[in-house]
Design an enzyme around this catalytic site. Structure first.
Site, PDB file in Angstrom:
ATOM      1  N   SER A 150      37.916  41.476  40.688  1.00  0.00           N
ATOM      2  CA  SER A 150      39.040  41.298  39.770  1.00  0.00           C
ATOM      3  C   SER A 150      39.003  42.368  38.685  1.00  0.00           C
ATOM      4  O   SER A 150      37.927  42.896  38.368  1.00  0.00           O
ATOM      5  CB  SER A 150      38.926  39.923  39.114  1.00  0.00           C
ATOM      6  OG  SER A 150      39.795  39.816  38.018  1.00  0.00           O
ATOM      7  N   TYR A 163      33.658  33.907  34.751  1.00  0.00           N
ATOM      8  CA  TYR A 163      34.411  34.604  35.802  1.00  0.00           C
ATOM      9  C   TYR A 163      34.184  36.109  35.707  1.00  0.00           C
ATOM     10  O   TYR A 163      33.844  36.766  36.690  1.00  0.00           O
ATOM     11  CB  TYR A 163      35.897  34.271  35.624  1.00  0.00           C
ATOM     12  CG  TYR A 163      36.837  34.883  36.644  1.00  0.00           C
ATOM     13  CD1 TYR A 163      37.101  34.242  37.853  1.00  0.00           C
ATOM     14  CD2 TYR A 163      37.490  36.085  36.393  1.00  0.00           C
ATOM     15  CE1 TYR A 163      37.984  34.779  38.775  1.00  0.00           C
ATOM     16  CE2 TYR A 163      38.380  36.628  37.312  1.00  0.00           C
ATOM     17  CZ  TYR A 163      38.625  35.969  38.503  1.00  0.00           C
ATOM     18  OH  TYR A 163      39.502  36.507  39.418  1.00  0.00           O
TER      19      TYR A 163
HETATM   20  P1  NAI Z   1      43.534  30.871  45.972  1.00  0.00           P
HETATM   21  O1  NAI Z   1      43.168  29.641  45.240  1.00  0.00           O
HETATM   22  O2  NAI Z   1      44.918  30.957  46.514  1.00  0.00           O
HETATM   23  O3  NAI Z   1      42.486  31.123  47.161  1.00  0.00           O
HETATM   24  C1  NAI Z   1      41.108  30.962  46.972  1.00  0.00           C
HETATM   25  C2  NAI Z   1      40.513  30.135  48.107  1.00  0.00           C
HETATM   26  O4  NAI Z   1      39.087  30.006  47.914  1.00  0.00           O
HETATM   27  C3  NAI Z   1      41.075  28.707  48.154  1.00  0.00           C
HETATM   28  O5  NAI Z   1      41.682  28.445  49.400  1.00  0.00           O
HETATM   29  C4  NAI Z   1      39.861  27.822  47.927  1.00  0.00           C
HETATM   30  O6  NAI Z   1      39.886  26.589  48.639  1.00  0.00           O
HETATM   31  C5  NAI Z   1      38.715  28.719  48.400  1.00  0.00           C
HETATM   32  N1  NAI Z   1      37.437  28.257  47.871  1.00  0.00           N
HETATM   33  C6  NAI Z   1      37.130  27.961  46.587  1.00  0.00           C
HETATM   34  N2  NAI Z   1      35.850  27.507  46.511  1.00  0.00           N
HETATM   35  C7  NAI Z   1      35.342  27.523  47.767  1.00  0.00           C
HETATM   36  C8  NAI Z   1      34.084  27.166  48.328  1.00  0.00           C
HETATM   37  N3  NAI Z   1      33.083  26.687  47.577  1.00  0.00           N
HETATM   38  N4  NAI Z   1      33.905  27.311  49.654  1.00  0.00           N
HETATM   39  C9  NAI Z   1      34.933  27.753  50.425  1.00  0.00           C
HETATM   40  N5  NAI Z   1      36.133  28.119  49.961  1.00  0.00           N
HETATM   41  C10 NAI Z   1      36.343  27.993  48.639  1.00  0.00           C
HETATM   42  O7  NAI Z   1      43.235  32.063  44.971  1.00  0.00           O
HETATM   43  P2  NAI Z   1      43.385  33.667  45.080  1.00  0.00           P
HETATM   44  O8  NAI Z   1      44.000  34.098  43.826  1.00  0.00           O
HETATM   45  O9  NAI Z   1      43.959  34.063  46.357  1.00  0.00           O
HETATM   46  O10 NAI Z   1      41.861  34.096  44.989  1.00  0.00           O
HETATM   47  C11 NAI Z   1      41.268  35.012  45.882  1.00  0.00           C
HETATM   48  C12 NAI Z   1      40.363  35.949  45.103  1.00  0.00           C
HETATM   49  O11 NAI Z   1      41.155  36.800  44.300  1.00  0.00           O
HETATM   50  C13 NAI Z   1      39.391  35.248  44.165  1.00  0.00           C
HETATM   51  O12 NAI Z   1      38.117  35.812  44.314  1.00  0.00           O
HETATM   52  C14 NAI Z   1      39.955  35.550  42.799  1.00  0.00           C
HETATM   53  O13 NAI Z   1      38.958  35.553  41.810  1.00  0.00           O
HETATM   54  C15 NAI Z   1      40.542  36.907  43.026  1.00  0.00           C
HETATM   55  N6  NAI Z   1      41.541  37.310  42.049  1.00  0.00           N
HETATM   56  C16 NAI Z   1      42.657  36.554  41.840  1.00  0.00           C
HETATM   57  C17 NAI Z   1      43.610  36.971  40.945  1.00  0.00           C
HETATM   58  C18 NAI Z   1      44.860  36.204  40.747  1.00  0.00           C
HETATM   59  O14 NAI Z   1      45.656  36.581  39.889  1.00  0.00           O
HETATM   60  N7  NAI Z   1      45.112  35.131  41.477  1.00  0.00           N
HETATM   61  C19 NAI Z   1      43.463  38.210  40.179  1.00  0.00           C
HETATM   62  C20 NAI Z   1      42.250  38.935  40.477  1.00  0.00           C
HETATM   63  C21 NAI Z   1      41.348  38.496  41.376  1.00  0.00           C
END
Ligand code: NAI
Length: 347
Positions: A150, A163
């Protein structure tokens, strides 16, 4: 890594948001796609979405796994080998969660949950998969590891500290693995987005029962505000394409942004932040004001360029709250050592 067809990819957190976008992009390249996620219903929906996107069902493997649990994660790796005949050629660790509040209010549960998923799962995956990948593919065929970090890795904030710390550590690990894997014919890429149109605004809803003791004020309203911010983020498939381009070109770090024309702007704001860490309090205040002014200008520019026909949600400044939303990043109201300005106050 340039040739994806017929190879295997594993994407952690692949049931939603950025991970699902990556599954679509690499599936479209003809890869066998394994996704791992802790939410079973989301996995089922993701599988349907992948099929509708044109990925053959035989090339999709959806695995329910808590990636913070090493036994569980090892069983997931075994399953991929059993079904697809080998370890992944491409490992993309994207699962992540976030929680906002003053760092001085943070509990062990806040640290353990956020760093457990955002950092420890990445460590787990590297330790579990990399030896298998080297043994299977070194000097024979291309292989690569990637992680979704991120912009928070640089934009260190006092209300997002576990984070940001986790993401900075992930960046550091990925730089190291990039160098380490090069002699084996592999490499590593870390993707550092700013804002993604994903479901991370709902992450608190799925916080495990044993890690629920938070020092932060979390409510339906704070989640609504976060959702409204993330609704203005980059499309996950577009983000997946940017990651693919980065991997194809062997980039260690990939810095996408909603508006590519703002890349230098984004980089400049990271370097302002880094410089700010070396300054005195007074100098830091001036630097923060300068950064706030730059962000304000950037937002004005985004508003000017936003489509007016409703084809995309209007950009929203980080400091705004939607109707029914609430300011996020406050401590629980009962934490009496936290400065009142940083504490949630019941109206
Ligand atoms: P999201 O919530 O749509 O997807 C994240 C997924 O990770 C979810 O499906 C969730 O169930 C899964 N997850 C969480 N804990 C888990 C565990 N213990 N075991 C297995 N699966 C688990 O969120 P998003 O935004 O797509 O996140 C993806 C990555 O992008 C993350 O690493 C986040 O930090 C990063 N990110 C997100 C930003 C944003 O604006 N949404 C910005 C910068 C980075």
């Amino acid at each position: 890594m340039k040739d994806f067809k017929g190879k295997i990819v594993f994407i952690s957190g692949g049931a939603s948001g950025a991970g699902l976008g990556q599954a679509k992009v690499f599936g479209r390249e003809g890869m066998k796609v394994a996704i791992g996620d802790v939410r079973e219903d989301a996995l089922e929906n993701a599988k349907k979405e992948l099929i509708a996107f044109g990925i053959p069902e035989k090339d999709i493997l959806a695995i329910k796994v808590d990636l913070t649990n090493r036994k569980d994660y090892t069983a997931c790796a075994d399953k991929i080998e059993e079904v697809f005949g080998g370890p992944p050629h491409l490992l993309i660790q994207t699962a992540g969660v976030n929680s906002f509040g003053p760092v001085e209010a943070s509990t062990f549960d806040d640290y353990d949950w956020v760093m457990g998923v955002d950092l420890n799962h990445v460590v787990n995956g590297l330790v579990i998969f990399v030896p298998r990948m080297i043994k299977a593919y070194a000097h024979k065929t291309e292989f690569w590891v990637a992680a979704t970090s991120s912009g928070g890795a640089w934009m260190i904030s006092p209300t997002c500290a576990p984070y940001d710390a986790a993401k900075a550590a992930v960046n550091s690990l990925m730089y190291a693995y990039n160098q380490a894997l090069e002699p084996y014919g592999g490499g590593a890429t870390v993707l550092c987005p700013a804002n993604i149109n994903s479901n991370i605004g709902n992450a608190e809803k799925f916080r495990p029962a044993n890690l629920k003791h938070t020092g932060y004020h979390v409510s339906e309203g704070t989640m609504a505000t976060l959702r409204s911010i993330h609704a203005t983020g980059i499309d996950p498939v577009e983000l997946g394409e940017i990651l693919k381009e980065g991997i194809e070109n062997g980039r260690v770090i990939v810095l996408p942004d909603h508006h590519p024309e703002n890349w230098p702007q984004q980089l400049r704001s990271y370097s302002i932040q880094e410089e700010a860490l070396c300054l005195t309090a007074a100098e830091r205040k001036a630097a923060a004001e300068k950064q706030a002014e730059e962000r304000r200008k950037m937002f004005e520019e985004m508003m000017k360029n936003a489509p007016k026909d409703g084809s995309a949600p209007a950009p929203r400044p980080m400091w705004g709250t939607p109707e029914g939303g609430e300011v996020f990043g406050k401590a629980r109201e009962d934490l009496d050592w936290v400065d009142p300005a940083n504490r949630f106050e019941k109206k």
